[in-house]
Scaffold this active site. Structure first.
Site, PDB file in Angstrom:
ATOM      1  N   LYS A  88       0.817  -1.224   0.000  1.00 33.60           N
ATOM      2  CA  LYS A  88       0.000   0.000   0.000  1.00 33.60           C
ATOM      3  C   LYS A  88       0.848   1.271   0.000  1.00 33.60           C
ATOM      4  O   LYS A  88       0.455   2.283  -0.572  1.00 33.60           O
ATOM      5  CB  LYS A  88      -0.927   0.012   1.221  1.00 33.60           C
ATOM      6  CG  LYS A  88      -2.005  -1.070   1.199  1.00 33.60           C
ATOM      7  CD  LYS A  88      -3.042  -0.822   0.122  1.00 33.60           C
ATOM      8  CE  LYS A  88      -4.188  -1.814   0.184  1.00 33.60           C
ATOM      9  NZ  LYS A  88      -5.069  -1.713  -1.005  1.00 33.60           N
ATOM     10  N   GLU A 110     -10.216   5.650   2.461  1.00 34.09           N
ATOM     11  CA  GLU A 110     -10.986   4.545   3.029  1.00 34.09           C
ATOM     12  C   GLU A 110      -9.985   3.471   3.455  1.00 34.09           C
ATOM     13  O   GLU A 110      -8.867   3.426   2.954  1.00 34.09           O
ATOM     14  CB  GLU A 110     -11.930   3.975   1.971  1.00 34.09           C
ATOM     15  CG  GLU A 110     -11.329   2.937   0.997  1.00 34.09           C
ATOM     16  CD  GLU A 110     -10.288   3.503   0.036  1.00 34.09           C
ATOM     17  OE1 GLU A 110     -10.219   4.733  -0.106  1.00 34.09           O
ATOM     18  OE2 GLU A 110      -9.539   2.706  -0.560  1.00 34.09           O
ATOM     19  N   SER A 377       1.980  -9.593  -0.647  1.00 38.13           N
ATOM     20  CA  SER A 377       1.592  -8.177  -0.600  1.00 38.13           C
ATOM     21  C   SER A 377       1.774  -7.516   0.762  1.00 38.13           C
ATOM     22  O   SER A 377       1.973  -6.321   0.863  1.00 38.13           O
ATOM     23  CB  SER A 377       0.142  -8.024  -1.052  1.00 38.13           C
ATOM     24  OG  SER A 377      -0.709  -8.814  -0.247  1.00 38.13           O
TER      25      SER A 377
END
Lengths: 397, 258
Positions: A88, A110, A377
């Site tokens: 991210k 969000e 990830s």
């Protein structure tokens, strides 16, 4: 690409948003097109990725897993080792830097599991912007540690009580907030979804994953992998892991969706397996919905994959057959989470474990000289308590 | 003359909104007829949607109430048919693009025509995407209503030029809901619209009091009220017809004074 100019990926994508936001999306696209070619912006962004986030991330040969599964040679792209513990940060550093260059003083975002919220709060703290995060009430309870993390980083966290009180509703509320205040505020969308130009911007910032992985594998093995695997919710780590391999037709691209209790049960979030074409959250794509077009409540053990849609570029990769999307259940993901911990000493995010689970099935069917890359990830610290609960052990977070 | 045009003919229009099926379909019928009797010139009927991103809490809750009693797209068409048996009031549906897309554009607009719908508002279908369905709606004689927002600026004339039915001028930033202050600068926006089109312009978002309505109607062609009406339905439930009549009458009187 003409298609991309209009924000379209085949029939998918577009800009289905209230008129109030249209001007801002047009400005965002213009500013992004300007800054992505601006040497100063590029220099600052690359500095942040290298010196702050810790890039390039490692491409690690998982030797024990490879030997145990007895097929393809398995490499892990270690996005879990980035600062804040997930992919991210790649997107967030890019977008928050862009927001700052655009003269914005405030960012909103969000978050589902909290990873994107933590990353946004981190980048906002670093770059000196005000930050407010929208998170479903149910998720604030499941991931209370991440709520506190965001608060430590100086962000204000809004608990969203509308609808299903999860990621979808957090997106709704962030969009509502953005229509209320666009002048000084940038909406840092966390995945390759939403209205154009977000799917393009987020993909560009995440594509560093495959840019590095492609170079790293050629350097280590002298050839391309046979398959690249990644988990898919909205699909940002997956598009990042796929992007620079898309022209390499011999590389199979496999996205692993959250099948929850199973694709044939009511409790899943497998959009490609169960969804149908629709228009929601600013984009045309595939969504889990009923025959009246009401968006379905979805479920996954993984809050990060608990989303009823998929990014428009993935929808198009599915349509064209360039990528394949497979469902992975909670149980399979939890087993893979435990397997990777025992085998390689890596506790990965439960999201990433969906890709590991499918790799366990696929690798043994492949030849020994085949190579597989799994995008790891994120790291799994945030999931440890939930996995313990899943296994019937109660531990305090 | 189309029914929508008629709503603005030689008068300032009061436009009232209800979410279809809140609290039941039969009550929606009763409430609509009560508002028409009180002088409403045009009625917007919401097709409930699971994720109404342009709505504030009041209308979000109405959507939830309507969906909870299984109000679907087909039941809204039944409601329209029932209204049409009693009234020629112009009817405009308000929903998000997904329920229309899933119903199928051709099938949806054919059904609109059959039931007696005059227009449709989709808050998440901006100018750039209306090509998606504009031609199909036009073939069936359904006006796709365009919106102008406080941020539209250079987009106002582009939108107004192609607008059908009436223009929905969004008064404020943000989502629907009652507001103390209405910030829209009509003296700036209306001349821009008038320069390219004679389409009626009605103002909505936040309007609740007769004073606000009167002030807006002094320049605009109509006033749109949603959340204030839905709040009355929320408060009085099954017994909302009379309070709705009184409220709409007070608003219509205020507008007529303008």
């Amino acid at each position: 690409m003409d298609q991309e100019k209009k924000g379209r990926y085949g029939i998918h994508g577009g800009q289905y948003v209230p008129e109030t936001l249209m001007n801002e999306l047009i400005i965002l696209e213009q500013q992004y097109e300007h800054f992505k070619k601006d040497p100063e912006f590029i220099k600052e962004f690359e500095f942040l990725l290298k010196e702050y986030a810790g890039r390039p991330s490692l491409l690690y040969y998982a030797e024990k897993m490879t030997k145990d599964l007895g097929g393809a040679k398995i490499y892990l792209k270690r996005e879990d080792l980035n600062h804040t513990g997930a992919h991210k940060i790649n997107n967030v550093l890019g977008q928050v830097l862009l927001a700052k260059k655009m003269g914005k003083t405030r960012v909103i975002a969000e978050t589902g599991a909290g990873q994107h919220g933590v990353a946004t709060a981190t980048a906002a703290a670093l770059l000196g912007l005000e930050c407010e995060i929208f998170m479903g009430k149910e998720d604030t309870e499941r991931q209370s540690l991440n709520v506190y993390r965001m608060e430590l980083l100086g962000a204000k966290v809004h608990s969203v009580t509308s609808g299903t009180q999860t990621l979808k509703d957090a997106v709704n509320e962030a969009m509502r907030e953005w229509t209320t205040r666009v002048d000084d505020t940038h909406y840092v969308l966390g995945s390759v979804m939403g209205p154009h130009p977000f799917p393009m911007i987020v993909r560009d910032f995440q594509s560093v994953i495959s840019e590095e992985a492609r170079e790293q594998i050629l350097e280590k093995e002298g050839k391309l992998p046979s398959a690249v695997l990644a988990c898919v919710g909205g699909g940002s780590n997956a598009i990042g892991a796929f992007y620079h391999f898309i022209p390499d037709k011999e590389v199979a691209l496999i996205g692993c969706e959250a099948a929850g209790h199973g694709v044939h049960t009511e409790k899943n979030a497998a959009t490609i397996a169960n969804g149908s074409l629709g228009i929601f959250h600013g984009m045309k794509s595939y969504f889990c919905q009923n025959e009246d077009g009401q968006i379905a409540p979805v479920y996954s053990i993984s809050a990060g994959l608990d989303y009823p849609g998929i990014g428009p570029e993935h929808a198009n990769l599915h349509d064209t057959g360039r990528a394949t999307y497979v469902p992975v259940t909670d149980e399979e993901a939890v087993c893979a989470f435990e397997y990777l911990a025992r085998t390689e000493g890596i506790i990965c995010a439960i999201e990433s474990a969906h890709a590991v689970a499918y790799a366990q099935k696929l690798a043994p069917t492949m030849k020994k000289d085949d190579i597989m890359i799994i995008c790891l990830s994120g790291r799994g610290d945030k999931d440890v308590a939930a996995i313990a609960r899943y296994r019937g052990r109660k531990i305090d977070e | 003359m189309s029914r929508i045009k008629g709503a603005f003919e030689n008068k300032k229009a009061f436009i009232g909104f209800v979410t279809g099926g809140d609290p039941t379909l039969d009550k929606s019928l009763e409430f609509i007829l009560s508002m028409v009797e009180a002088g409403a010139d045009l009625i917007e009927i919401g097709i409930p949607f699971s994720d109404p991103i342009a709505e504030g809490p009041v209308i979000q809750e109405a959507n939830i109430r309507a969906l909870a009693v299984n109000t679907d797209t087909e039941s809204i068409f039944r409601l329209v048919t029932m209204v049409r048996e009693k009234s020629e009031v112009p009817l405009v549906l308000l929903t998000y693009v997904n329920p229309v897309f899933k119903y199928g554009y051709e099938r949806f607009f054919a059904r609109c025509k059959e039931a007696g719908v005059d227009g449709i508002i989709m808050p998440d279908l901006p100018y750039e995407e209306k090509g998606e369905l504009a031609d199909i709606a036009e073939v069936h004689g359904i006006d796709v209503i365009s919106l102008i927002a406080p941020t539209s600026n250079a987009r106002i004339q582009m939108i107004a030029k192609e607008a059908k039915g009436f223009l929905y001028v969004v008064s404020s930033m943000g989502v629907t809901g009652v507001r103390q202050e209405i910030s829209v600068n009509l003296d700036e926006i209306l001349p821009q619209i008038r320069a390219v089109s004679d389409i009626p312009a009605a103002v909505g978002f936040g309007v609740s009091t007769p004073e606000q309505a009167e002030r807006i109607a002094a320049t605009a062609d109509g006033v749109i009220v949603g959340s204030a009406i839905v709040r009355i339905i929320e408060k009085y439930g099954m017994d909302a017809a009379k309070p709705l009549y009184d409220y709409v009458k007070s608003m219509k009187d205020a507008i007529s004074r303008a």
